[in-house]
Design a protein around this motif. Sequence first.
Motif, mmCIF file in Angstrom:
data_model
loop_
_atom_site.group_PDB
_atom_site.id
_atom_site.type_symbol
_atom_site.label_atom_id
_atom_site.label_comp_id
_atom_site.label_asym_id
_atom_site.label_seq_id
_atom_site.Cartn_x
_atom_site.Cartn_y
_atom_site.Cartn_z
ATOM 1 N N PHE A 175 -10.841 8.917 3.168
ATOM 2 C CA PHE A 175 -9.768 7.926 3.044
ATOM 3 C C PHE A 175 -8.526 8.378 3.809
ATOM 4 O O PHE A 175 -7.895 7.591 4.522
ATOM 5 C CB PHE A 175 -9.432 7.713 1.568
ATOM 6 C CG PHE A 175 -8.264 6.793 1.336
ATOM 7 C CD1 PHE A 175 -8.434 5.423 1.317
ATOM 8 C CD2 PHE A 175 -6.986 7.306 1.149
ATOM 9 C CE1 PHE A 175 -7.358 4.572 1.116
ATOM 10 C CE2 PHE A 175 -5.903 6.469 0.943
ATOM 11 C CZ PHE A 175 -6.091 5.100 0.925
ATOM 12 N N THR B 90 -8.891 7.710 7.530
ATOM 13 C CA THR B 90 -9.016 6.341 8.041
ATOM 14 C C THR B 90 -7.883 5.418 7.612
ATOM 15 O O THR B 90 -7.653 4.393 8.243
ATOM 16 C CB THR B 90 -10.347 5.717 7.576
ATOM 17 O OG1 THR B 90 -10.396 5.708 6.132
ATOM 18 C CG2 THR B 90 -11.527 6.505 8.114
ATOM 19 N N PHE B 91 -7.147 5.769 6.541
ATOM 20 C CA PHE B 91 -6.140 4.861 5.989
ATOM 21 C C PHE B 91 -5.058 4.521 7.007
ATOM 22 O O PHE B 91 -4.579 3.383 7.071
ATOM 23 C CB PHE B 91 -5.512 5.490 4.743
ATOM 24 C CG PHE B 91 -4.419 4.659 4.115
ATOM 25 C CD1 PHE B 91 -4.738 3.532 3.378
ATOM 26 C CD2 PHE B 91 -3.084 5.001 4.264
ATOM 27 C CE1 PHE B 91 -3.743 2.760 2.798
ATOM 28 C CE2 PHE B 91 -2.083 4.237 3.686
ATOM 29 C CZ PHE B 91 -2.419 3.117 2.951
ATOM 30 N N SER B 92 -4.646 5.503 7.802
ATOM 31 C CA SER B 92 -3.544 5.290 8.741
ATOM 32 C C SER B 92 -4.003 4.746 10.085
ATOM 33 O O SER B 92 -3.176 4.463 10.952
ATOM 34 C CB SER B 92 -2.781 6.603 8.963
ATOM 35 O OG SER B 92 -2.289 7.104 7.752
ATOM 36 N N TRP C 88 -10.917 0.215 8.406
ATOM 37 C CA TRP C 88 -11.902 0.229 7.313
ATOM 38 C C TRP C 88 -13.250 0.643 7.876
ATOM 39 O O TRP C 88 -13.689 0.122 8.903
ATOM 40 C CB TRP C 88 -11.986 -1.151 6.678
ATOM 41 C CG TRP C 88 -13.024 -1.287 5.606
ATOM 42 C CD1 TRP C 88 -13.043 -0.677 4.391
ATOM 43 C CD2 TRP C 88 -14.201 -2.097 5.655
ATOM 44 N NE1 TRP C 88 -14.152 -1.054 3.674
ATOM 45 C CE2 TRP C 88 -14.878 -1.929 4.430
ATOM 46 C CE3 TRP C 88 -14.739 -2.950 6.616
ATOM 47 C CZ2 TRP C 88 -16.071 -2.580 4.136
ATOM 48 C CZ3 TRP C 88 -15.932 -3.604 6.331
ATOM 49 C CH2 TRP C 88 -16.579 -3.416 5.097
ATOM 50 N N ARG D 273 -9.320 -3.345 6.984
ATOM 51 C CA ARG D 273 -9.282 -3.243 5.528
ATOM 52 C C ARG D 273 -8.634 -4.501 4.947
ATOM 53 O O ARG D 273 -7.610 -4.973 5.416
ATOM 54 C CB ARG D 273 -8.481 -2.014 5.120
ATOM 55 C CG ARG D 273 -8.521 -1.699 3.632
ATOM 56 C CD ARG D 273 -7.676 -0.470 3.335
ATOM 57 N NE ARG D 273 -8.145 0.693 4.063
ATOM 58 C CZ ARG D 273 -9.096 1.512 3.637
ATOM 59 N NH1 ARG D 273 -9.666 1.290 2.472
ATOM 60 N NH2 ARG D 273 -9.470 2.549 4.365
ATOM 61 N N GLU E 112 -1.693 7.664 -2.277
ATOM 62 C CA GLU E 112 -2.261 8.824 -1.592
ATOM 63 C C GLU E 112 -1.287 9.346 -0.536
ATOM 64 O O GLU E 112 -0.317 8.702 -0.174
ATOM 65 C CB GLU E 112 -3.584 8.437 -0.911
ATOM 66 C CG GLU E 112 -4.597 7.760 -1.824
ATOM 67 C CD GLU E 112 -5.436 8.742 -2.610
ATOM 68 O OE1 GLU E 112 -5.179 9.960 -2.485
ATOM 69 O OE2 GLU E 112 -6.340 8.306 -3.336
ATOM 70 N N GLU F 143 -11.941 11.124 -0.880
ATOM 71 C CA GLU F 143 -10.509 11.162 -0.572
ATOM 72 C C GLU F 143 -10.266 11.720 0.825
ATOM 73 O O GLU F 143 -9.387 11.240 1.548
ATOM 74 C CB GLU F 143 -9.770 12.003 -1.609
ATOM 75 C CG GLU F 143 -8.263 12.016 -1.431
ATOM 76 C CD GLU F 143 -7.561 12.834 -2.490
ATOM 77 O OE1 GLU F 143 -7.593 14.078 -2.389
ATOM 78 O OE2 GLU F 143 -7.003 12.241 -3.421
ATOM 79 N N ARG G 70 -4.882 -2.184 8.525
ATOM 80 C CA ARG G 70 -5.393 -0.813 8.399
ATOM 81 C C ARG G 70 -6.899 -0.792 8.638
ATOM 82 O O ARG G 70 -7.602 -1.770 8.377
ATOM 83 C CB ARG G 70 -5.075 -0.251 7.011
ATOM 84 C CG ARG G 70 -3.595 0.022 6.810
ATOM 85 C CD ARG G 70 -3.328 0.756 5.506
ATOM 86 N NE ARG G 70 -1.962 1.261 5.483
ATOM 87 C CZ ARG G 70 -0.913 0.553 5.077
ATOM 88 N NH1 ARG G 70 -1.102 -0.688 4.645
ATOM 89 N NH2 ARG G 70 0.289 1.074 5.095
ATOM 90 N N GLU H 68 3.686 8.410 7.779
ATOM 91 C CA GLU H 68 2.991 7.166 7.443
ATOM 92 C C GLU H 68 3.895 5.962 7.679
ATOM 93 O O GLU H 68 3.452 4.916 8.163
ATOM 94 C CB GLU H 68 2.540 7.198 5.977
ATOM 95 C CG GLU H 68 1.436 8.189 5.682
ATOM 96 C CD GLU H 68 0.176 7.884 6.475
ATOM 97 O OE1 GLU H 68 -0.298 6.735 6.432
ATOM 98 O OE2 GLU H 68 -0.319 8.790 7.164
ATOM 99 N N ALA I 134 0.820 -1.214 0.000
ATOM 100 C CA ALA I 134 0.000 0.000 0.000
ATOM 101 C C ALA I 134 0.852 1.261 0.000
ATOM 102 O O ALA I 134 0.454 2.290 -0.546
ATOM 103 C CB ALA I 134 -0.942 0.005 1.201
#
Length: 452
Positions: free
Chosen positions: A318, A321-323, A257, A350, A189, A315, A255, A239, A125
């Motif tokens: 995202f 929540t992605f991290s 979700w 995720r 991203e 976006e 991660r 990140e 990712a």
Amino acid sequence: MKLLLLLALLLSPAAARAQALAELQRAYNSAAAKAGPAVVSVKVVKEETETVVEPDYYFGYMVPSEKLYRYHSAGLGSGVIVDKRGYVLTNLHVVEDAVKIRLVTQNAKGVEKEWMASAVAADPALDLALLKIDDDGPFPWLDLSAGAGARVGDLVLAVGYPFGFKQTFTSGIISALNASLPVEGRKYEKLIQTDAAINHGNSGGPLLNLKGEIVGINTAIASPTGVFAGMGFAVPASEIKRVLPDLLAGRPIKRGWLGVSLLHLEPYMAARLGLPSTDSAIVNVVAPGSPADRAGIRRGDLLLTCDGDPIETNEDLFLKTFSRRPGDEIELVLRRKAKKMTVRLKLGERGVDDRKAASAGPRARAAREQGELQWEGVGFVYDDGALVTGLSQKSRLAGYLRRGDRIRAVNGRAVDSPRDLKKAFAGASLAEGVVFDLLRDGEATYLSVQSR
């Protein structure tokens, strides 16, 4: 500090300007001296295969025959040692499918030494790979967490081995944060954008601040020619430091979700749906059984904020929540019609929970009932919504609607029965704009059409 230096350059006498330049020069020199021994050249050998159709001869007749050839190809990249035991971060695309990995280090005197290494962990990712030098060191290394607070305008250095040359430093600034970049069918991203020169062979090398601290790992460029054109991109240290402990320990990367997708709320779309604001996003899909579904979030809700930060696009959500990790709690502020709501929920995982939700499949549809309608050159029949059965080429909706689309609401008015079919379209005007809530190929979406 940079502001003071700039003021000194513009307003001070020659001696002060010279001193300011000397301080800036020392900062560059110090950063290079600190980082140089920890930055490595990555040289890989990959096994490639190619299928070739060649002629074969049987009993005097030529017949085509497929033959598989294997050959080795060489690749170049850079990396940075992030642990004194000899763990090296680089880009996954540099070492993926490598059968042999060699690293070259350079000490403070410029003396190079070659080491063998192996790939021990990866995070696709973030396009990251963790390598281990076949020696326990200790090695010079750079702390990843120290330079995590990057800002637009910061002076930075990109370090690596471009085109296989010796270790090279280039300078620039951070041009943007949270940049997005599509690369070979994938979209990355939350990238740092910089104008420090990054070329082939720089991938996997560090982006440094003037303290010699890692602010990112250089990963890609945007260029019409394939060579640097002023736009380089790096995975931010903020990140990487979240996943590095898992990479070092050999644990899988997990991660968070949520289980929703959003659409930005356009002004006339908000007006036709009777919604008060465009400073938000509308919930387009809620995955069955997802954390969002269990928390009671519905399609058509307006998502205003996540943990206090405004949300206007998919976006935005995202990036929030992605991290995060599975089990982390987030707070969402929603608007449902005139009611404002606050929802607290725990994120799922995720790549695990989302597959479970997808395997649940679509819910059963109601049986077809009677009810037909012609509107704006489009034929509809009631079938668990307004099913598009025909479309005139002269219709103003040609190119928007398709045969097989199932419209569940028009301007927020639901189509729940044959009786609703005509009511839903009553008063709808393409000149003023119409918002269709529809299913297309099993996917829910909102379609906004305005045609005068």
